[in-house]
Scaffold this active site. Structure first.
Site, short mmCIF file in Angstrom:
data_model
loop_
_atom_site.label_atom_id
_atom_site.label_comp_id
_atom_site.label_asym_id
_atom_site.label_seq_id
_atom_site.Cartn_x
_atom_site.Cartn_y
_atom_site.Cartn_z
N GLU A 1 0.83 -1.21 0.00
CA GLU A 1 0.00 0.00 0.00
C GLU A 1 0.86 1.26 0.00
OE1 GLU A 1 -2.34 -1.65 3.29
OE2 GLU A 1 -4.13 -1.12 2.15
N GLU B 1 -4.09 -9.84 3.87
CA GLU B 1 -5.01 -9.47 4.96
C GLU B 1 -6.17 -10.44 5.12
OE1 GLU B 1 -3.75 -7.46 2.72
OE2 GLU B 1 -3.06 -5.61 3.65
#
Ligand code: NAD
Length: 700
Positions: free
Chosen positions: A136, A156
């Site tokens: 990210e 995740e």
């Protein structure tokens, strides 16, 4: 100073200028002659980079300065040899309130937004692992250059979450949106080349060309790949609606929404807000903060730590370089292939020739699936040496016996092997049920003997039970544990009690399913209920998978050794099916019939005949006897560490990971309630449901 830092940290990485470095904290910052700022993330407190609040706060300070100073360009990369960054630190949210979590997320988003908004060109250079929050951070830059060894992904979902630091809107914006969503939904990492082909990174280069690639990105020669027509259609809701339907279907094939909400939540978010990065960002933060508070996510985080704990049981090295396997059947063949795939030299023997040939053929197939890279498959197959004469025995550091489950036969094998073993070599058995003390009885040196109980299929079942006995030496147990970890399996030390842990716990689950079947409940319904609870496979299908012959053997022997009140008797029809060689999946016919691809032919749940039988007690009848056996094992000292018990059941049986393991589940549900429930079931169905006295001690 700068030069020294640079030289010390990683001579092989291009880390920008080595002079005038500001070693302020986790980032080292230096400007080169063209005015390009290099920011090297190299956490001072950790071996691998993770992204957490201190890192983001430090980044915020630098970004604020760049907003004023306006450098020509900014390069962000990692100074750690292992990779760019392993993601967020999953400890950081433990114990925080929703408000605190949201505030922390808001802050993190603001930093990355400001980085993304800098007027100068920002370039991320990533190598090794670039995961989760690390990816990210890279996505908030204008360009991404991947070194060819990079592996990029969003893990995740494995923790019951979706990306939370902007990944949900930045990844679909730079890469093909469907591919980006698939990445986030599956949690699978992808190699650099593939990341380039979907547009996630803009270039793939060798390390020695990083400086040139950065220069190209700086001068604008590194163009972004334009999005395809289909990708652009995902900017509109009708396009996303069609794609989302497909995604839901595929996701549902792997996980149930009630048990694993995160991927479904992500699909909803994207379908609704995928056209607006701002709206998606807000929705991502809210949804992430909600998900992190779910039991599913907390339990999956627990599973992550259980795995780490089991890996951590490795204490030093096994000293094994050469493994010899005796018996090239179902298990021996797989153990040999797996170990060769993990870099060990393996000789594989059998009393007959054709099992060896068969095992080598199957090894190629298995390795192609797990290792993938054809060169590595070839190397692994080179390390797997057919050895019908057993010449490897006298050279091996570890010999694993995987011959048929007959004690006299195993004794005979040890008689021939033991005198040939070299000094310091270990002798292991893969027995599932024979008492180790009995097996060791004829050995001259029982201290080097150990059980290494693998599960079928070895490539998918991560657990290995390390079985000890009265005369094993601690050094043997230590080395056997280390060996399991060295071949990337998870060790669980157990005592040599009937069925060890896993088979003792699984057998009542499968046996009760046969009783339910005898009561007239359709097998599809039994399996469905277990799957709804979160088991990877229902007990009927599991019995077929294990093989009816093996299941019958194990159940009969356990019932004999543990007492007939512990298990229901095996039904007569099961013995008959075994005699008729209807053995389950391996013969194409068992409790289910199997198609050519080895899939069971099942009636869909909605197509089950109206009025077909059901039992509201079904799940407790299947699950509580399994928990009862687990509690018995803890109480009898077969395995005492509750966390390792939970890990062993999750990695050895697939016990519903989102429930955090059987002991954790029992504690969450309430021990008193379970004990009462078992007493009620015992009154209704028989003494096999009597709660073990160990529950009382567990409750204390
Ligand atoms: P298998 O019958 O598939 O293979 C056994 C192999 O041993 C055969 O190829 C046979 O030819 C060979 N063999 C027989 N006598 C031999 C001798 N004297 N010397 C060398 N080789 C000899 O059996 P399997 O299912 O692989 O089981 C092997 C062991 O693993 C057993 O102890 C079993 O309990 C255990 N185990 C099996 C499973 C499973 O699911 N199949 C799981 C865990 C453990």
């Amino acid at each position: 100073m700068g030069r020294m830092l640079n030289a010390l940290s990683q001579r092989d990485l291009e880390l920008g200028p080595a002079r005038d470095v500001e070693p302020t904290g986790h980032f080292r910052v230096a400007k080169d002659d063209d005015g390009v700022v290099w920011m090297v993330l190299d956490r001072t407190d950790k071996r691998v980079n993770t992204i957490d609040r201190p890192v983001l706060e430090e980044l915020a300070g630098h970004v604020e300065r760049f907003e004023k100073e306006k450098p020509a360009a900014i390069v962000i990369r990692s100074g750690k040899a292992a990779g760019f960054a392993a993601g967020a630190d999953i400890n950081q949210f433990v114990g925080a309130s929703t408000e605190e979590i949201k505030a922390a997320l808001d802050q993190g988003h603001q930093v990355l937004d400001r980085l993304a908004a800098l007027p100068c060109r920002t370039i991320a250079v990533v190598h090794g692992h670039c995961l989760g929050a690390g990816l990210e951070l890279a996505l908030a830059c204008d360009r991404r250059i991947a070194v060819s060894n990079a592996s990029l992904g969003f893990p995740e979902v494995m923790l019951g979450l979706h990306p939370g630091l902007g990944g949900t809107f930045r990844a679909p914006a730079v890469a093909d949106p469907i591919e980006a969503m698939t990445m986030m939904l599956t949690g699978r990492a992808m190699p650099a080349k593939r990341a380039r082909s979907i547009g996630l990174v803009d270039a793939v280069v060798e390390e020695r060309h990083v400086a040139a690639a950065v220069e190209a990105a700086f001068y604008g020669d590194l163009r972004r790949k334009p999005q395809s027509l289909q990708a652009r259609a995902m900017g509109f809701k009708p396009g996303r609606q069609i794609a989302a339907r497909m995604m839901r279907k595929k996701t549902a094939e792997k996980a149930r929404q009630d048990n694993y909400p995160a991927p479904f939540k992500l699909i909803d978010l994207w379908e609704e807000h995928g056209g607006s990065p701002r709206a998606m960002q807000r929705a991502e933060i809210d949804s992430f903060a909600e998900l992190i508070e779910t039991d599913t996510s907390k339990n999956l985080v627990r599973v992550f730590f259980l795995r780490e704990k089991m890996k951590g049981l490795k204490d030093g090295s096994s000293g094994v370089k050469h493994l010899h396997v005796v018996g090239a059947g179902a298990m021996g063949g797989e153990i040999a292939a797996w170990a060769a795939g993990q870099g060990f030299k393996v000789t594989l023997g059998d009393i007959k020739l054709e099992p060896i040939g068969g095992a080598v053929k199957k090894a190629a197939k298995m390795l192609e699936k797990v290792v993938k890279d054809p060169l590595k498959v070839r190397d692994a197959l080179d390390r797997l040496i057919p050895d019908p004469e057993g010449l490897g025995i006298s050279h091996a550091d570890l010999v694993i016996e995987a011959a048929p489950e007959k004690i006299a036969l195993k004794h005979k094998i040890y008689e021939t092997i033991e005198p040939q073993l070299k000094e310091g070599a270990l002798l292991a058995t893969n027995t599932s049920a024979l008492p180790l003390a009995d097996l060791a009885s004829g050995l001259k040196d029982p201290s080097r003997f150990v059980g290494l109980h693998f599960f079928n299929p070895v490539s998918r079942m991560q657990l290995v039970e390390i079985v000890s006995h009265d005369r094993i030496s601690p050094e043997t147990a230590r080395r056997a544990t280390a060996f399991a970890a060295e071949i990337s399996r998870l060790p669980a030390p157990v005592g040599s009690a009937p069925g060890f842990l896993v088979n003792r716990a699984l057998t009542p689950y499968m046996a009760e399913a046969l009783v339910l079947l005898d009561e007239g409940i359709p097998k599809e319904r039994i399996d469905l209920r277990a799957e709804e609870f979160g088991m990877p496979m229902g007990p009927i299908e599991l019995t077929d998978q294990v093989g009816l012959d093996i299941a019958l053997d194990v159940a009969t022997s356990l019932r004999e050794r543990l007492g007939e009140n512990t298990l229901p008797p095996a039904p007569d029809w099961l013995t008959k099916m075994v005699e008729e060689k209807r053995l389950g999946r391996k013969t194409g016919r068992g409790l289910y019939d199997y198609d050519d691809a080895g899939k069971p032919k099942k009636i869909a749940p909605e197509a089950l005949p109206d009025g077909s039988k059901d039992d509201p007690d079904m799940i407790d009848r299947l699950i509580l006897p399994m928990l009862n056996a687990v509690v018995a094992c803890i109480d009898e000292g077969v395995i005492t560490d509750e966390e390792i018990v939970d890990g062993a059941m999750i990695f050895g049986t697939g016990f519903a990971p989102f429930r955090g393991g059987p002991v954790h589940y029992a504690r969450q549900r309430g021990i008193d309630g379970i004990v009462q429930r078992m007493k009620d079931l015992a009154a209704k169905h028989g003494p096999r449901f009597e709660p073990h006295p160990g529950w009382e001690r567990l409750a204390r």
